[in-house]
Design a protein around this motif. Structure first.
Motif: not given
Length: 124
Positions: A49-63, A78-84
């Motif tokens: 759960l923490e990983k997916i939250k970090y992943s989403l936060q990171y994804y939303l901050s990308t260029d 489906n691919n959130w682990l790639d963003w993590y």
């Protein structure tokens, strides 16, 4: 990898999904049912759960997101682990850069001290 949910951690995954879903940009909120299925099949612990939250936060901050290229939620969940993995890689590079700066700062101070001692004959 253990795919069993650790029930001792007391997580309401359905509620956690709804919280994450509500934070998504409106353009991203496509395919809620399938997104939820992907979420529930990949998030099995508090750590996930923490990983997916970090992943989403990171994804939303990308260029790419700032420029308007936003994946629909079904694709993202489906691919959130790639963003993590990308998040962890960037975090690692930032840490290495900090370490390099600290090392250079230390070496600079040592050099200044050495020059000071040489200029003043090493006595004070």
């Amino acid at each position: 990898m253990d795919l069993q949910l650790d029930y001792s951690q007391n997580i309401d995954l359905e509620a956690e999904f709804e919280k994450l879903w509500s934070t998504l940009p409106s353009k991203m909120r496509v395919g809620k049912k399938l997104s939820k299925r992907y979420f529930l099949s990949s998030v099995k612990s508090k750590q996930d759960l923490e990983k997916i939250k970090y992943s989403l936060q990171y994804y939303l901050s990308t260029d790419r997101v700032r420029k308007g290229y936003i994946q629909n939620a079904t694709t993202w969940f489906n691919n959130w682990l790639d963003w993590y993995e990308l998040y962890k890689e960037e975090e690692y590079l930032i840490q290495k850069e900090k370490e390099k700066k600290e090392y250079n700062k230390k070496k600079y101070k040592e050099l200044l001290e050495k020059m000071k001692n040489e200029n003043y004959g090493g006595t004070e």
